[in-house]
Motif scaffolding. Structure first.
Motif, short mmCIF file in Angstrom:
data_model
loop_
_atom_site.label_atom_id
_atom_site.label_comp_id
_atom_site.label_asym_id
_atom_site.label_seq_id
_atom_site.Cartn_x
_atom_site.Cartn_y
_atom_site.Cartn_z
N ILE A 143 0.82 -1.22 0.00
CA ILE A 143 0.00 0.00 0.00
C ILE A 143 0.86 1.27 0.00
N SER A 144 2.16 1.16 0.21
CA SER A 144 3.01 2.36 0.29
C SER A 144 3.28 3.03 -1.05
N PRO A 145 3.56 2.27 -2.12
CA PRO A 145 3.91 2.94 -3.38
C PRO A 145 2.72 3.73 -3.95
N THR A 146 3.00 4.95 -4.38
CA THR A 146 1.97 5.70 -5.10
C THR A 146 1.81 5.09 -6.47
N ASP A 147 0.60 5.10 -6.98
CA ASP A 147 0.31 4.45 -8.25
C ASP A 147 0.58 5.42 -9.40
N PRO A 148 1.47 5.09 -10.33
CA PRO A 148 1.79 6.02 -11.42
C PRO A 148 0.59 6.34 -12.30
N VAL A 149 -0.29 5.36 -12.49
CA VAL A 149 -1.47 5.59 -13.33
C VAL A 149 -2.37 6.64 -12.70
N ALA A 150 -2.66 6.47 -11.40
CA ALA A 150 -3.54 7.41 -10.71
C ALA A 150 -2.90 8.79 -10.59
N VAL A 151 -1.60 8.82 -10.23
CA VAL A 151 -0.92 10.10 -10.03
C VAL A 151 -0.81 10.87 -11.34
N LEU A 152 -0.35 10.21 -12.40
CA LEU A 152 -0.17 10.90 -13.68
C LEU A 152 -1.51 11.38 -14.24
N ALA A 153 -2.55 10.57 -14.04
CA ALA A 153 -3.87 10.99 -14.52
C ALA A 153 -4.35 12.23 -13.78
N THR A 154 -4.08 12.29 -12.47
CA THR A 154 -4.51 13.43 -11.67
C THR A 154 -3.67 14.66 -11.96
N LEU A 155 -2.37 14.48 -12.23
CA LEU A 155 -1.50 15.61 -12.52
C LEU A 155 -1.96 16.39 -13.75
N LYS A 156 -2.65 15.70 -14.67
CA LYS A 156 -3.13 16.36 -15.88
C LYS A 156 -4.24 17.36 -15.57
N THR A 157 -4.85 17.24 -14.40
CA THR A 157 -6.00 18.10 -14.08
C THR A 157 -5.64 19.27 -13.17
N ILE A 158 -4.37 19.35 -12.71
CA ILE A 158 -3.98 20.44 -11.82
C ILE A 158 -2.75 21.13 -12.36
N SER A 159 -2.47 22.30 -11.83
CA SER A 159 -1.30 23.08 -12.23
C SER A 159 -0.39 23.24 -11.02
N VAL A 160 0.83 22.69 -11.11
CA VAL A 160 1.81 22.80 -10.04
C VAL A 160 3.14 23.22 -10.65
N PRO A 161 4.05 23.78 -9.84
CA PRO A 161 5.37 24.15 -10.36
C PRO A 161 6.08 22.96 -10.99
N SER A 162 6.94 23.24 -11.97
CA SER A 162 7.59 22.18 -12.73
C SER A 162 8.41 21.25 -11.85
N GLU A 163 9.10 21.80 -10.84
CA GLU A 163 9.90 20.95 -9.95
C GLU A 163 9.03 19.98 -9.18
N LEU A 164 7.90 20.46 -8.69
CA LEU A 164 6.99 19.61 -7.93
C LEU A 164 6.36 18.55 -8.84
N GLU A 165 6.01 18.94 -10.05
CA GLU A 165 5.45 17.98 -10.99
C GLU A 165 6.45 16.87 -11.29
N THR A 166 7.73 17.25 -11.45
CA THR A 166 8.78 16.26 -11.70
C THR A 166 8.94 15.32 -10.52
#
Length: 423
Positions: A143-166
């Motif tokens: 349960i510890s690893p963040t899921d790349p599918v869920a995270v990347l899908a959510t990142l498309k809907t928000i705006s964050v600084p480039s360093e934080l997005e990376t």
């Protein structure tokens, strides 16, 4: 019903839910489909309780059981989804933040596993369930690893600084490979599953083989694919090479007992960054990146529908409710401690936006990988309760955290002093 009919039905449901979400709900696509799948499953369960003579629920549950979720995700969709996500990663930005990504992916996942494992063990002892510590740590690993599918899908809907997005995208792409290594090692220690004689040396060896071996294999496969693409200028052939790279590197890594997820991520990053320089024409780039964007969106929708429908086959018991609910704050709290530790140590060398910790913690979504690992557990008395807790955490992070992440990010990042990372 044939396999073709089953796939046709599930894809039809995916299309219908996608249209309904776009037309009426207008939620982020993956979250909307998950919500409708979960709602449909819940309504069917209620219908069964109200009308026990109606066989619709039983028929649909049997249908969902025919989908081997663990195999479908870990040995099928994951290779395509990871490759599609990695293909769009800017390596120059990732390289500049590699220590941050590495610390959160390796040290953060390990620390979170330990915190969750001990917290769940203490909680179950207080409830009198008697969950062994080894099984609690197994739950922490899955349960510890963040899921790349869920995270990347959510990142498309928000705006964050480039360093934080990376930081968010890089961690999510790599930490599932680390999580699988920890899960495999700890599962060998759990009673009734393995020899119980796995020591630190064996875990270290497994980590090197899985993580480092997977990265090296992905780099080699990516380079060979890049060389092949340089020799031709025909977009159907080059798209076909990319498909072979995603499937081949993942499959070969699994055969060599290396990390398939890490191999396909490294291969995707290499081709996505090196290819456009001198191997891919503008026309090929348009078709290749467009193809993988479409694959990413379709498979994302399909995966989240499966997560929503999986509730039909969960062996849920009301006695599991306390530990399932407790797992949610435990997982979020462990994510906070692990993330805050990494940021506080690295802030002396790296720049962080104010509010980074809050966004990283709330953006730590879990998804199909955690459910797939939970479903792969051997049939022991502890599997049902761990599967139930996993499902509760996954649904909470996607629905609650995913839907509120934009608001959290806007509030946390509203003040922009740099060089300071506060919650």
């Amino acid at each position: 019903m044939s396999v073709f009919d089953l796939i046709a039905l599930l894809l039809s449901l995916t299309a219908i839910f996608s249209w309904a979400n776009q037309r009426f709900l207008q939620l982020p696509p993956s979250i909307g489909i998950l919500a409708m799948g979960l709602l449909s499953s819940t309504l069917l369960i209620v219908l069964e309780l109200m009308l026990p003579d109606v066989a619709l629920y039983e028929q649909l549950a049997d249908l969902v059981k025919r989908v081997d979720f663990q195999t479908t995700v870990m040995n099928g969709m994951l290779a395509f989804l990871l490759f599609a996500g990695a293909l769009h990663v800017d390596f120059s930005r990732l390289r500049a933040r590699i220590a941050v990504v590495g610390a959160m992916a390796v040290a953060g996942t390990t620390l979170s596993t330990i915190i969750i494992g001990f917290a769940i063990w203490v909680f179950t002892q207080a409830l009198g369930l008697g969950l062994p510590l080894a099984w609690a740590l197994v739950f922490g690993a899955l349960i510890s690893p963040t899921d790349p599918v869920a995270v990347l899908a959510t990142l498309k809907t928000i705006s964050v600084p480039s360093e934080l997005e990376t930081d968010m995208s890089g961690e999510s792409l790599f930490n599932d490979g680390i999580g699988v290594v920890l899960f495999t090692a700890l599962l060998a220690l759990a009673p009734a599953t393995g020899t119980g004689h796995v020591g630190a040396a064996q875990i270290g060896e497994l980590f090197l083989l899985e993580a480092v071996g997977g990265a090296m294999l992905g780099l080699i496969c990516g380079y060979l694919a890049y060389l092949a693409m340089r020799t031709v200028d025909d977009y159907p052939v080059e798209v076909l090479i990319s498909i072979a790279l995603a499937m081949g590197s993942y499959s070969l890594a699994s055969a060599l007992h290396a990390s398939g997820p890490i191999a396909v991520v490294v291969a995707g990053i290499f081709v996505g960054n090196r290819g456009p320089k001198d191997a891919l024409s503008d026309l090929t780039q348009r078709y290749l990146f467009g193809f993988w964007t479409l694959v990413d969106q379709i498979l994302n929708a399909f995966l989240f529908l499966l997560i929503g429908l999986e509730v039909l086959v969960l062996r849920f018991d009301i006695n599991f409710l306390p530990i399932s609910l407790a797992a949610i704050p435990v997982a979020v709290g462990a994510r906070f401690l692990a993330t805050a530790s990494a940021v506080m140590v690295l802030r002396n060398w790296y720049e962080f936006h104010r509010g980074t910790i809050s966004v990283l913690v709330w953006g730590g979504l879990r998804g199909g990988i955690s459910i797939a690992l939970a479903l792969s557990l051997p049939e022991t008395e502890w599997k049902p309760v761990l599967l139930s807790a996993t499902y509760f955490v996954v649904v909470f992070t996607i629905l609650v955290q995913g839907l509120t992440l934009r608001r959290v990010a806007e509030r946390a990042l509203s003040k922009q002093p740099r060089g300071e990372a506060s919650p």
